[in-house]
Scaffold this active site. Structure first.
Site, PDB file in Angstrom:
ATOM      1  N   HIS A 193       0.786  -1.238   0.000  1.00  0.00           N
ATOM      2  CA  HIS A 193       0.000   0.000   0.000  1.00  0.00           C
ATOM      3  C   HIS A 193       0.820   1.292   0.000  1.00  0.00           C
ATOM      4  O   HIS A 193       0.494   2.253   0.706  1.00  0.00           O
ATOM      5  CB  HIS A 193      -0.976   0.014   1.178  1.00  0.00           C
ATOM      6  CG  HIS A 193      -2.054  -1.035   1.097  1.00  0.00           C
ATOM      7  ND1 HIS A 193      -2.474  -1.586  -0.087  1.00  0.00           N
ATOM      8  CD2 HIS A 193      -2.816  -1.628   2.077  1.00  0.00           C
ATOM      9  CE1 HIS A 193      -3.442  -2.464   0.166  1.00  0.00           C
ATOM     10  NE2 HIS A 193      -3.658  -2.513   1.462  1.00  0.00           N
ATOM     11  N   HIS A 235      -9.539   2.248   0.422  1.00  0.00           N
ATOM     12  CA  HIS A 235      -9.498   1.109   1.342  1.00  0.00           C
ATOM     13  C   HIS A 235     -10.622   1.143   2.382  1.00  0.00           C
ATOM     14  O   HIS A 235     -10.432   0.713   3.523  1.00  0.00           O
ATOM     15  CB  HIS A 235      -8.131   1.078   2.029  1.00  0.00           C
ATOM     16  CG  HIS A 235      -7.684  -0.270   2.478  1.00  0.00           C
ATOM     17  ND1 HIS A 235      -8.309  -0.959   3.494  1.00  0.00           N
ATOM     18  CD2 HIS A 235      -6.681  -1.064   2.059  1.00  0.00           C
ATOM     19  CE1 HIS A 235      -7.680  -2.112   3.672  1.00  0.00           C
ATOM     20  NE2 HIS A 235      -6.692  -2.202   2.814  1.00  0.00           N
ATOM     21  N   ASP A 249      -8.630 -12.669   1.295  1.00  0.00           N
ATOM     22  CA  ASP A 249      -7.713 -11.524   1.183  1.00  0.00           C
ATOM     23  C   ASP A 249      -7.009 -11.694  -0.161  1.00  0.00           C
ATOM     24  O   ASP A 249      -5.806 -11.902  -0.225  1.00  0.00           O
ATOM     25  CB  ASP A 249      -6.718 -11.521   2.354  1.00  0.00           C
ATOM     26  CG  ASP A 249      -5.928 -10.220   2.438  1.00  0.00           C
ATOM     27  OD1 ASP A 249      -6.160  -9.340   1.589  1.00  0.00           O
ATOM     28  OD2 ASP A 249      -5.089 -10.099   3.347  1.00  0.00           O
ATOM     29  N   GLU A 300     -11.542  -3.407  -2.849  1.00  0.00           N
ATOM     30  CA  GLU A 300     -10.565  -2.441  -3.369  1.00  0.00           C
ATOM     31  C   GLU A 300     -10.366  -2.708  -4.862  1.00  0.00           C
ATOM     32  O   GLU A 300      -9.726  -3.691  -5.231  1.00  0.00           O
ATOM     33  CB  GLU A 300      -9.227  -2.602  -2.645  1.00  0.00           C
ATOM     34  CG  GLU A 300      -9.316  -2.546  -1.138  1.00  0.00           C
ATOM     35  CD  GLU A 300      -8.147  -3.274  -0.478  1.00  0.00           C
ATOM     36  OE1 GLU A 300      -6.992  -3.070  -0.863  1.00  0.00           O
ATOM     37  OE2 GLU A 300      -8.410  -4.072   0.438  1.00  0.00           O
TER      38      GLU A 300
END
Ligand code: BGC
Length: 368
Positions: free
Chosen positions: A122, A195, A268, A333
Protein backbone atom coordinates in the site's frame (compact mmCIF):
# COMPACT_ATOMS: atom_id res chain seq x y z
CA UNK A 1 -17.89 26.69 -8.49
CA UNK A 2 -15.12 26.21 -5.93
CA UNK A 3 -15.70 27.93 -2.63
CA UNK A 4 -14.92 27.46 1.01
CA UNK A 5 -18.28 27.22 2.69
CA UNK A 6 -16.76 27.03 6.16
CA UNK A 7 -17.88 30.52 7.11
CA UNK A 8 -21.52 29.94 6.51
CA UNK A 9 -23.75 26.97 6.19
CA UNK A 10 -26.06 28.84 3.79
CA UNK A 11 -25.20 30.05 0.35
CA UNK A 12 -26.39 33.33 -1.12
CA UNK A 13 -29.68 31.82 -2.26
CA UNK A 14 -30.34 30.87 1.36
CA UNK A 15 -30.09 27.18 0.57
CA UNK A 16 -28.09 24.82 2.76
CA UNK A 17 -24.74 24.15 1.15
CA UNK A 18 -24.22 20.63 -0.07
CA UNK A 19 -20.63 20.72 1.05
CA UNK A 20 -19.31 22.11 4.29
CA UNK A 21 -15.83 22.45 5.68
CA UNK A 22 -14.89 22.11 9.34
CA UNK A 23 -11.73 21.63 11.41
CA UNK A 24 -10.67 18.01 12.01
CA UNK A 25 -7.55 18.54 14.12
CA UNK A 26 -3.83 19.17 13.89
CA UNK A 27 -1.01 16.88 12.76
CA UNK A 28 2.11 16.46 14.96
CA UNK A 29 3.94 18.86 12.56
CA UNK A 30 1.35 21.58 13.21
CA UNK A 31 -0.56 21.26 9.92
CA UNK A 32 -4.27 21.82 10.23
CA UNK A 33 -6.52 19.06 8.91
CA UNK A 34 -10.00 19.69 7.54
CA UNK A 35 -13.15 17.65 7.24
CA UNK A 36 -15.59 18.07 4.35
CA UNK A 37 -19.21 17.02 4.60
CA UNK A 38 -20.99 16.26 1.33
CA UNK A 39 -24.78 15.84 1.30
CA UNK A 40 -27.20 14.90 -1.43
CA UNK A 41 -30.89 15.76 -1.61
CA UNK A 42 -31.96 12.33 -0.34
CA UNK A 43 -30.16 12.83 2.95
CA UNK A 44 -27.08 10.74 2.23
CA UNK A 45 -23.92 12.14 3.79
CA UNK A 46 -20.25 11.46 3.14
CA UNK A 47 -17.46 12.99 5.21
CA UNK A 48 -13.92 13.07 3.90
CA UNK A 49 -10.78 14.50 5.44
CA UNK A 50 -7.85 15.87 3.47
CA UNK A 51 -5.60 13.70 5.68
CA UNK A 52 -5.17 10.57 3.55
CA UNK A 53 -8.37 11.40 1.65
CA UNK A 54 -10.02 9.27 4.31
CA UNK A 55 -13.78 8.69 4.26
CA UNK A 56 -14.71 9.19 7.90
CA UNK A 57 -18.45 8.72 7.52
CA UNK A 58 -20.69 7.40 4.75
CA UNK A 59 -24.38 7.02 5.42
CA UNK A 60 -26.80 4.82 3.50
CA UNK A 61 -30.51 4.18 4.06
CA UNK A 62 -31.95 0.90 5.33
CA UNK A 63 -35.30 -0.51 4.24
CA UNK A 64 -37.09 1.83 6.70
CA UNK A 65 -35.32 4.82 5.16
CA UNK A 66 -33.03 5.28 8.15
CA UNK A 67 -29.54 6.50 7.25
CA UNK A 68 -26.54 5.14 9.17
CA UNK A 69 -22.79 5.07 8.72
CA UNK A 70 -21.81 1.86 6.93
CA UNK A 71 -18.01 2.12 7.24
CA UNK A 72 -15.35 1.49 9.85
CA UNK A 73 -14.25 4.99 10.77
CA UNK A 74 -12.79 6.86 13.75
CA UNK A 75 -14.41 9.68 15.73
CA UNK A 76 -11.41 11.97 15.43
CA UNK A 77 -8.09 12.61 13.71
CA UNK A 78 -6.37 11.24 16.83
CA UNK A 79 -7.96 7.87 16.20
CA UNK A 80 -6.40 7.72 12.73
CA UNK A 81 -3.02 8.93 14.00
CA UNK A 82 -2.89 6.11 16.55
CA UNK A 83 -2.61 3.80 13.56
CA UNK A 84 -5.54 2.02 11.95
CA UNK A 85 -5.30 -0.45 9.04
CA UNK A 86 -6.06 2.03 6.23
CA UNK A 87 -9.68 2.73 7.33
CA UNK A 88 -11.41 4.69 4.53
CA UNK A 89 -8.11 5.84 3.03
CA UNK A 90 -6.78 6.55 -0.42
CA UNK A 91 -4.01 4.10 -1.26
CA UNK A 92 -0.96 4.83 -3.41
CA UNK A 93 1.35 5.11 -5.13
CA UNK A 94 0.97 1.35 -5.41
CA UNK A 95 -1.94 -0.44 -3.76
CA UNK A 96 -1.46 -4.04 -2.61
CA UNK A 97 1.80 -5.97 -2.35
CA UNK A 98 5.08 -5.77 -4.23
CA UNK A 99 7.24 -8.85 -3.62
CA UNK A 100 10.16 -8.19 -1.27
CA UNK A 101 9.76 -4.46 -1.96
CA UNK A 102 11.72 -4.65 -5.21
CA UNK A 103 10.99 -4.15 -8.89
CA UNK A 104 12.92 -3.29 -12.03
CA UNK A 105 11.84 -0.63 -14.48
CA UNK A 106 13.71 0.29 -17.66
CA UNK A 107 16.71 -1.71 -16.42
CA UNK A 108 16.95 -0.05 -13.02
CA UNK A 109 16.11 -1.79 -9.74
CA UNK A 110 14.03 0.09 -7.18
CA UNK A 111 13.83 -0.78 -3.49
CA UNK A 112 10.80 0.01 -1.33
CA UNK A 113 10.22 -0.30 2.40
CA UNK A 114 9.15 -3.83 3.31
CA UNK A 115 6.37 -2.59 5.59
CA UNK A 116 4.46 -5.88 5.37
CA UNK A 117 7.34 -8.25 5.82
CA UNK A 118 8.77 -9.58 3.61
CA UNK A 119 6.84 -7.39 1.13
CA UNK A 120 5.90 -3.79 0.40
CA UNK A 121 2.23 -2.93 0.98
CA UNK A 122 0.00 0.00 0.00
CA UNK A 123 2.62 2.56 -1.00
CA UNK A 124 5.06 2.29 1.89
CA UNK A 125 5.58 3.59 5.41
CA UNK A 126 3.99 6.90 4.53
CA UNK A 127 1.72 6.16 1.62
CA UNK A 128 -1.01 8.39 0.21
CA UNK A 129 -3.20 7.35 3.18
CA UNK A 130 -0.96 9.33 5.56
CA UNK A 131 -0.26 12.53 3.61
CA UNK A 132 -2.11 15.82 3.61
CA UNK A 133 -3.91 16.42 0.32
CA UNK A 134 -4.93 19.82 -1.04
CA UNK A 135 -8.71 19.90 -1.03
CA UNK A 136 -11.03 21.88 -3.28
CA UNK A 137 -14.73 21.60 -2.48
CA UNK A 138 -17.08 21.97 -5.43
CA UNK A 139 -20.57 22.91 -4.33
CA UNK A 140 -22.62 21.54 -7.21
CA UNK A 141 -25.94 19.72 -7.44
CA UNK A 142 -23.82 16.61 -6.98
CA UNK A 143 -21.21 17.89 -4.50
CA UNK A 144 -17.57 17.05 -5.15
CA UNK A 145 -14.34 17.11 -3.25
CA UNK A 146 -11.22 17.39 -5.37
CA UNK A 147 -8.01 16.22 -3.72
CA UNK A 148 -4.55 16.83 -5.11
CA UNK A 149 -1.21 15.46 -3.98
CA UNK A 150 2.22 15.54 -5.58
CA UNK A 151 4.52 12.68 -4.60
CA UNK A 152 8.18 13.61 -5.03
CA UNK A 153 10.54 11.70 -7.31
CA UNK A 154 11.95 8.97 -5.05
CA UNK A 155 9.24 9.32 -2.40
CA UNK A 156 8.86 5.94 -0.67
CA UNK A 157 11.38 4.61 -3.20
CA UNK A 158 9.26 5.10 -6.35
CA UNK A 159 10.65 6.87 -9.40
CA UNK A 160 9.05 9.98 -10.86
CA UNK A 161 7.27 13.03 -9.51
CA UNK A 162 3.65 11.90 -9.53
CA UNK A 163 0.79 14.42 -9.67
CA UNK A 164 -2.34 12.77 -8.36
CA UNK A 165 -5.92 14.01 -8.46
CA UNK A 166 -8.81 12.21 -6.85
CA UNK A 167 -12.38 13.52 -7.12
CA UNK A 168 -15.08 12.22 -4.82
CA UNK A 169 -18.61 12.94 -6.11
CA UNK A 170 -21.72 12.24 -4.06
CA UNK A 171 -24.33 11.50 -6.70
CA UNK A 172 -28.12 11.89 -6.65
CA UNK A 173 -28.66 8.15 -6.90
CA UNK A 174 -26.96 7.54 -3.52
CA UNK A 175 -23.66 6.58 -5.04
CA UNK A 176 -20.16 7.79 -4.30
CA UNK A 177 -18.03 8.11 -7.42
CA UNK A 178 -14.24 8.21 -7.15
CA UNK A 179 -12.27 9.44 -10.17
CA UNK A 180 -8.52 8.91 -10.02
CA UNK A 181 -6.02 10.65 -12.27
CA UNK A 182 -2.20 10.73 -12.26
CA UNK A 183 0.68 11.94 -14.40
CA UNK A 184 4.41 11.46 -13.94
CA UNK A 185 7.64 13.05 -15.13
CA UNK A 186 9.53 9.70 -15.22
CA UNK A 187 8.41 6.16 -15.95
CA UNK A 188 6.86 4.76 -12.77
CA UNK A 189 4.25 2.28 -11.51
CA UNK A 190 0.80 3.31 -10.24
CA UNK A 191 -2.09 1.40 -8.66
CA UNK A 192 -4.53 3.65 -6.80
CA UNK A 193 -7.51 2.55 -4.77
CA UNK A 194 -9.64 3.31 -1.74
CA UNK A 195 -9.50 1.11 1.34
CA UNK A 196 -12.90 1.68 2.98
CA UNK A 197 -14.11 -1.14 5.20
CA UNK A 198 -17.87 -1.57 4.91
CA UNK A 199 -20.34 -3.03 7.36
CA UNK A 200 -23.79 -2.61 5.82
CA UNK A 201 -25.55 -3.49 9.09
CA UNK A 202 -24.64 0.05 10.16
CA UNK A 203 -23.34 -1.34 13.46
CA UNK A 204 -19.62 -2.03 13.61
CA UNK A 205 -20.07 -4.33 16.58
CA UNK A 206 -21.55 -6.92 14.17
CA UNK A 207 -19.32 -9.05 11.98
CA UNK A 208 -19.85 -9.11 8.21
CA UNK A 209 -20.18 -12.89 7.79
CA UNK A 210 -23.90 -12.79 6.95
CA UNK A 211 -23.46 -10.23 4.17
CA UNK A 212 -24.17 -11.82 0.78
CA UNK A 213 -21.56 -11.08 -1.84
CA UNK A 214 -21.47 -11.56 -5.58
CA UNK A 215 -18.48 -10.81 -7.80
CA UNK A 216 -18.54 -10.73 -11.60
CA UNK A 217 -15.22 -12.52 -11.63
CA UNK A 218 -14.43 -15.98 -12.92
CA UNK A 219 -10.73 -15.98 -12.05
CA UNK A 220 -8.57 -15.55 -8.98
CA UNK A 221 -4.99 -14.37 -8.59
CA UNK A 222 -3.69 -17.18 -6.34
CA UNK A 223 -0.99 -16.23 -3.85
CA UNK A 224 1.77 -17.83 -1.81
CA UNK A 225 1.95 -17.84 1.99
CA UNK A 226 3.18 -14.21 1.95
CA UNK A 227 0.17 -13.17 -0.21
CA UNK A 228 2.30 -12.62 -3.32
CA UNK A 229 0.81 -13.88 -6.61
CA UNK A 230 2.18 -17.14 -7.96
CA UNK A 231 1.80 -15.63 -11.44
CA UNK A 232 -1.04 -17.83 -12.63
CA UNK A 233 -4.75 -17.09 -12.78
CA UNK A 234 -7.06 -19.90 -11.66
CA UNK A 235 -10.77 -20.52 -12.27
CA UNK A 236 -12.96 -19.85 -9.23
CA UNK A 237 -15.53 -22.48 -10.25
CA UNK A 238 -15.88 -25.19 -7.63
CA UNK A 239 -13.87 -23.29 -4.99
CA UNK A 240 -14.81 -21.10 -1.98
CA UNK A 241 -13.80 -18.18 -4.22
CA UNK A 242 -16.73 -18.59 -6.59
CA UNK A 243 -19.00 -15.59 -5.96
CA UNK A 244 -20.40 -15.51 -9.49
CA UNK A 245 -23.70 -16.26 -7.67
CA UNK A 246 -24.36 -14.64 -4.28
CA UNK A 247 -22.94 -16.39 -1.22
CA UNK A 248 -22.72 -15.32 2.39
CA UNK A 249 -19.19 -14.18 3.13
CA UNK A 250 -19.09 -16.56 6.09
CA UNK A 251 -20.36 -19.61 4.24
CA UNK A 252 -17.02 -20.97 3.05
CA UNK A 253 -14.55 -18.64 4.77
CA UNK A 254 -13.21 -21.26 7.16
CA UNK A 255 -12.58 -24.05 4.65
CA UNK A 256 -9.29 -24.94 6.29
CA UNK A 257 -8.26 -27.45 3.63
CA UNK A 258 -8.29 -24.76 0.92
CA UNK A 259 -4.68 -23.49 0.70
CA UNK A 260 -5.77 -20.04 -0.53
CA UNK A 261 -8.20 -19.61 2.38
CA UNK A 262 -5.41 -20.67 4.72
CA UNK A 263 -2.91 -18.16 3.30
CA UNK A 264 -5.41 -15.30 3.50
CA UNK A 265 -6.77 -16.37 6.92
CA UNK A 266 -10.05 -16.09 5.04
CA UNK A 267 -10.59 -13.87 1.99
CA UNK A 268 -7.71 -11.52 1.18
CA UNK A 269 -7.34 -12.02 -2.55
CA UNK A 270 -7.57 -10.38 -5.91
CA UNK A 271 -10.35 -11.47 -8.27
CA UNK A 272 -10.10 -10.86 -12.02
CA UNK A 273 -13.30 -9.68 -13.69
CA UNK A 274 -14.85 -11.80 -16.42
CA UNK A 275 -15.33 -8.58 -18.40
CA UNK A 276 -11.74 -7.46 -18.99
CA UNK A 277 -12.77 -4.17 -20.64
CA UNK A 278 -12.01 -0.81 -19.08
CA UNK A 279 -15.66 0.27 -19.33
CA UNK A 280 -17.42 1.25 -16.11
CA UNK A 281 -19.05 -2.10 -15.27
CA UNK A 282 -20.95 -3.59 -12.34
CA UNK A 283 -18.44 -5.92 -10.68
CA UNK A 284 -19.73 -6.56 -7.18
CA UNK A 285 -22.89 -6.52 -5.17
CA UNK A 286 -23.34 -6.95 -1.41
CA UNK A 287 -26.62 -7.43 0.47
CA UNK A 288 -27.25 -7.25 4.21
CA UNK A 289 -30.60 -8.89 4.99
CA UNK A 290 -31.44 -7.41 8.42
CA UNK A 291 -31.31 -3.83 7.09
CA UNK A 292 -32.04 -4.56 3.42
CA UNK A 293 -28.99 -2.52 2.43
CA UNK A 294 -27.38 -3.21 -0.92
CA UNK A 295 -24.05 -1.92 -2.14
CA UNK A 296 -23.06 -2.27 -5.78
CA UNK A 297 -19.56 -1.60 -7.05
CA UNK A 298 -18.82 -0.35 -10.56
CA UNK A 299 -15.31 0.15 -11.87
CA UNK A 300 -13.13 0.64 -14.93
CA UNK A 301 -10.40 -1.45 -13.25
CA UNK A 302 -9.65 -5.07 -14.23
CA UNK A 303 -9.67 -6.58 -10.70
CA UNK A 304 -10.72 -6.26 -7.08
CA UNK A 305 -9.12 -7.14 -3.76
CA UNK A 306 -11.83 -8.56 -1.52
CA UNK A 307 -10.52 -8.52 2.04
CA UNK A 308 -12.75 -9.87 4.80
CA UNK A 309 -11.06 -8.05 7.69
CA UNK A 310 -9.14 -11.12 8.88
CA UNK A 311 -6.40 -9.05 10.48
CA UNK A 312 -8.80 -6.89 12.50
CA UNK A 313 -8.29 -7.84 16.13
CA UNK A 314 -10.18 -5.26 18.17
CA UNK A 315 -7.16 -3.00 18.67
CA UNK A 316 -8.36 -0.26 16.31
CA UNK A 317 -11.27 1.70 17.77
CA UNK A 318 -14.10 3.01 15.61
CA UNK A 319 -16.87 5.54 16.23
CA UNK A 320 -18.50 5.35 19.63
CA UNK A 321 -15.51 3.53 21.16
CA UNK A 322 -16.34 0.25 19.41
CA UNK A 323 -13.33 -2.07 18.88
CA UNK A 324 -13.06 -3.15 15.23
CA UNK A 325 -13.06 -6.84 15.91
CA UNK A 326 -12.20 -9.81 13.66
CA UNK A 327 -14.15 -9.57 10.38
CA UNK A 328 -16.26 -6.57 11.40
CA UNK A 329 -15.64 -4.90 8.04
CA UNK A 330 -14.85 -5.92 4.48
CA UNK A 331 -13.02 -4.07 1.72
CA UNK A 332 -13.66 -4.15 -2.01
CA UNK A 333 -10.56 -2.44 -3.37
CA UNK A 334 -10.78 -1.98 -7.14
CA UNK A 335 -7.33 -2.16 -8.69
CA UNK A 336 -4.78 -3.85 -10.93
CA UNK A 337 -3.36 -7.19 -9.82
CA UNK A 338 -0.93 -7.28 -6.89
CA UNK A 339 2.80 -7.35 -7.62
CA UNK A 340 2.17 -6.37 -11.25
CA UNK A 341 5.58 -4.64 -11.54
CA UNK A 342 7.20 -8.10 -11.14
CA UNK A 343 4.68 -10.07 -13.21
CA UNK A 344 5.24 -9.70 -16.95
CA UNK A 345 2.00 -11.54 -17.78
CA UNK A 346 -0.27 -9.26 -15.74
CA UNK A 347 -1.85 -6.11 -17.24
CA UNK A 348 0.71 -3.35 -16.93
CA UNK A 349 0.77 -0.79 -14.10
CA UNK A 350 3.56 1.21 -15.74
CA UNK A 351 2.86 4.92 -16.29
CA UNK A 352 5.05 6.89 -18.69
CA UNK A 353 5.55 10.67 -18.79
CA UNK A 354 3.35 11.20 -21.86
CA UNK A 355 0.44 9.19 -20.43
CA UNK A 356 -2.43 9.93 -18.06
CA UNK A 357 -3.58 7.33 -15.55
CA UNK A 358 -7.36 7.43 -15.17
CA UNK A 359 -9.72 5.08 -13.38
CA UNK A 360 -13.21 5.40 -11.93
CA UNK A 361 -14.98 3.44 -9.21
CA UNK A 362 -18.55 3.89 -7.94
CA UNK A 363 -20.07 2.54 -4.72
CA UNK A 364 -23.87 2.69 -5.02
CA UNK A 365 -26.28 2.17 -2.12
CA UNK A 366 -29.90 1.01 -2.28
CA UNK A 367 -32.25 -1.42 -0.51
CA UNK A 368 -34.13 -4.55 -1.41
C1 BGC B 1 -4.65 -6.35 2.37
C2 BGC B 1 -4.58 -7.06 3.70
C3 BGC B 1 -4.10 -6.08 4.73
C4 BGC B 1 -5.03 -4.90 4.73
C5 BGC B 1 -4.54 -3.75 5.54
C6 BGC B 1 -5.63 -5.25 2.50
O1 BGC B 1 -5.74 -4.55 1.31
O2 BGC B 1 -5.00 -7.21 1.34
O3 BGC B 1 -3.72 -8.16 3.65
O4 BGC B 1 -4.02 -6.67 5.98
O5 BGC B 1 -5.14 -4.36 3.46
O6 BGC B 1 -4.50 -3.95 6.82
Amino acid sequence: MAQSPSKTKKNTAGKVNKIEKSAFGTLPNGSKVDLYTLRNSNGMEVQITNFGGIITNLTAPDKKGKYANVTLACDSLKGYLKGVPYFGALIGRFGNRIAKGKFTLEGKEYTLATNNRPNALHGGRKGFDKVLWTATPIDAAEPQLKLNYTAADGEEGYPGKLDVEVIYTLQKDNSLKIDYKATTDKTTVVNLTNHTYFNLSGDASNDILNHELSLAADKLVPVDATLIPTGELTAVAGTPFDFTKPHKIGERINEANDAQIKYGKGYDHCWVFTDASNKLKNVASVYEATTGRVMEVFTTEPAIQFYSGNFLDGSAIVKGGVPAKFRSGFCLETQHYPDSPNQPNFPTTVLKPNETYRTTTVYKFSVK
